[in-house]
Write a protein that holds these residues in place. Structure first.
Motif, PDB file in Angstrom:
ATOM      1  N   LYS A  39       0.834  -1.210   0.000  1.00  0.00           N
ATOM      2  CA  LYS A  39       0.000   0.000   0.000  1.00  0.00           C
ATOM      3  C   LYS A  39       0.868   1.260   0.000  1.00  0.00           C
ATOM      4  O   LYS A  39       0.582   2.218  -0.714  1.00  0.00           O
ATOM      5  CB  LYS A  39      -0.925  -0.008   1.206  1.00  0.00           C
ATOM      6  N   ILE A  43      -6.070  -4.333  -1.744  1.00  0.00           N
ATOM      7  CA  ILE A  43      -5.815  -2.898  -1.614  1.00  0.00           C
ATOM      8  C   ILE A  43      -6.734  -2.131  -2.563  1.00  0.00           C
ATOM      9  O   ILE A  43      -7.342  -1.133  -2.179  1.00  0.00           O
ATOM     10  CB  ILE A  43      -4.330  -2.579  -1.908  1.00  0.00           C
ATOM     11  N   GLU A  70      -9.591   0.594  -1.506  1.00  0.00           N
ATOM     12  CA  GLU A  70      -9.529   1.980  -1.977  1.00  0.00           C
ATOM     13  C   GLU A  70     -10.826   2.384  -2.649  1.00  0.00           C
ATOM     14  O   GLU A  70     -11.248   3.532  -2.556  1.00  0.00           O
ATOM     15  CB  GLU A  70      -8.347   2.174  -2.925  1.00  0.00           C
TER      16      GLU A  70
END
Length: 66
Positions: A29, A59, A63
């Motif tokens: 990340k 990830i 997001e």
């Protein structure tokens, strides 16, 4: 990413636990290396490629939720 691959190789597949996966998540990340990560894992063992790909997907999903 090459350092991450080397670290996972040194830990060995059978020693990977949730804590290790959390660390991998944080590293990926903070350092996404979107332009080169495919090349970086191309020669990695299959189990490492799987970890990296699944973590990158996680990830991306997280997001999208933000």
């Amino acid at each position: 990413m090459p350092i991450l691959v080397l670290a996972l190789i040194s830990i060995k597949q059978y020693n990977i636990d949730h804590e290790t996966l959390d660390i991998v998540y944080g590293v990926l990340k903070d350092n996404p290396e979107d332009d080169t990560w495919h090349e970086d894992i191309a020669r990695a063992p299959r189990w490492i490629r799987k970890i990296v790909i699944e973590t990158k997907e996680k990830i991306k999903r997280n997001e999208q939720m933000d």
